[in-house]
Scaffold this motif. Sequence first.
Motif, PDB file in Angstrom:
ATOM      1  N   PHE A 147      46.466  70.145 -41.156  1.00 11.38           N
ATOM      2  CA  PHE A 147      46.361  68.809 -41.744  1.00 11.38           C
ATOM      3  C   PHE A 147      45.592  68.915 -43.050  1.00 11.38           C
ATOM      4  N   ARG A 148      46.328  69.126 -44.124  1.00 13.89           N
ATOM      5  CA  ARG A 148      45.705  69.153 -45.449  1.00 13.89           C
ATOM      6  C   ARG A 148      45.799  67.758 -46.027  1.00 13.89           C
ATOM      7  N   GLY A 149      44.687  67.104 -45.981  1.00 15.66           N
ATOM      8  CA  GLY A 149      44.646  65.753 -46.508  1.00 15.66           C
ATOM      9  C   GLY A 149      43.208  65.303 -46.635  1.00 15.66           C
ATOM     10  N   LEU A 150      43.044  64.137 -47.204  1.00 12.64           N
ATOM     11  CA  LEU A 150      41.709  63.603 -47.401  1.00 12.64           C
ATOM     12  C   LEU A 150      41.278  62.777 -46.195  1.00 12.64           C
ATOM     13  N   VAL A 151      40.051  63.001 -45.771  1.00 10.37           N
ATOM     14  CA  VAL A 151      39.427  62.193 -44.723  1.00 10.37           C
ATOM     15  C   VAL A 151      38.087  61.707 -45.263  1.00 10.37           C
ATOM     16  N   TRP A 152      37.586  60.651 -44.674  1.00 14.28           N
ATOM     17  CA  TRP A 152      36.286  60.116 -45.062  1.00 14.28           C
ATOM     18  C   TRP A 152      35.186  60.811 -44.288  1.00 14.28           C
ATOM     19  N   LEU A 153      34.067  61.037 -44.934  1.00 11.78           N
ATOM     20  CA  LEU A 153      32.892  61.606 -44.290  1.00 11.78           C
ATOM     21  C   LEU A 153      31.722  60.678 -44.569  1.00 11.78           C
ATOM     22  N   SER A 154      30.994  60.321 -43.516  1.00 10.39           N
ATOM     23  CA  SER A 154      29.807  59.496 -43.654  1.00 10.39           C
ATOM     24  C   SER A 154      28.658  60.196 -42.947  1.00 10.39           C
ATOM     25  N   ILE A 155      27.565  60.331 -43.662  1.00 14.01           N
ATOM     26  CA  ILE A 155      26.371  60.989 -43.134  1.00 14.01           C
ATOM     27  C   ILE A 155      25.247  59.965 -43.169  1.00 14.01           C
ATOM     28  N   PRO A 156      24.456  59.888 -42.111  1.00 15.88           N
ATOM     29  CA  PRO A 156      23.393  58.873 -42.122  1.00 15.88           C
ATOM     30  C   PRO A 156      22.360  59.161 -43.200  1.00 15.88           C
ATOM     31  N   ASP A 157      21.860  58.082 -43.784  1.00 14.60           N
ATOM     32  CA  ASP A 157      20.745  58.269 -44.709  1.00 14.60           C
ATOM     33  C   ASP A 157      19.468  58.349 -43.870  1.00 14.60           C
ATOM     34  N   TYR A 206      23.070  69.421 -43.546  1.00 16.02           N
ATOM     35  CA  TYR A 206      22.055  69.797 -42.569  1.00 16.02           C
ATOM     36  C   TYR A 206      22.059  68.901 -41.336  1.00 16.02           C
ATOM     37  N   GLU A 207      22.581  67.700 -41.463  1.00 15.19           N
ATOM     38  CA  GLU A 207      22.651  66.796 -40.319  1.00 15.19           C
ATOM     39  C   GLU A 207      23.753  67.276 -39.375  1.00 15.19           C
ATOM     40  N   THR A 208      23.599  66.996 -38.096  1.00 15.99           N
ATOM     41  CA  THR A 208      24.648  67.378 -37.152  1.00 15.99           C
ATOM     42  C   THR A 208      25.499  66.192 -36.722  1.00 15.99           C
TER      43      THR A 208
END
Length: 133
Positions: free
Chosen positions: A46-56, A87-89
């Motif tokens: 699956f070569r495509g764009l996905v959203w990534l959200s990391i907590p502040d 660094y966040e998991t």
Amino acid sequence: MSLISLEQYSEKQNRAINRVLDTLDRLDARTSAHYSEKRAHERKAFRGLVWLSIPDGTQEFDQAMTKVWSRSISQSGLSFIYPMRIYETQVRVGVPVGTDQVTWFRAEIVRQKEVEEEHFWEYGVRFLGKVIA
């Protein structure tokens, strides 16, 4: 954590994206017979764009969000590349469904590997459940 958006990638990083994905696909092809038996769900390219959200710092996910390139996906997780170390998991991943909808998942980074020669990192995430709006 401050995220870099795709629009902020350098020219060198943009040129490296396909090389990184191709390199990781070749490595995966060599080891797929060994690991495919150990996986609970079949992986699909699956070569495509996905959203990534990391907590502040306040554990709010909506504050830090960007699109990243995905390489493969399965029922239980996906793989993506990003030009910085995360660094966040605990993260959230938004997978496009159809043309204008995104399904968000709570996810855990379970694997990370630096692709040193290209200055990118590959991440494998395990889905922990859908985000209920």
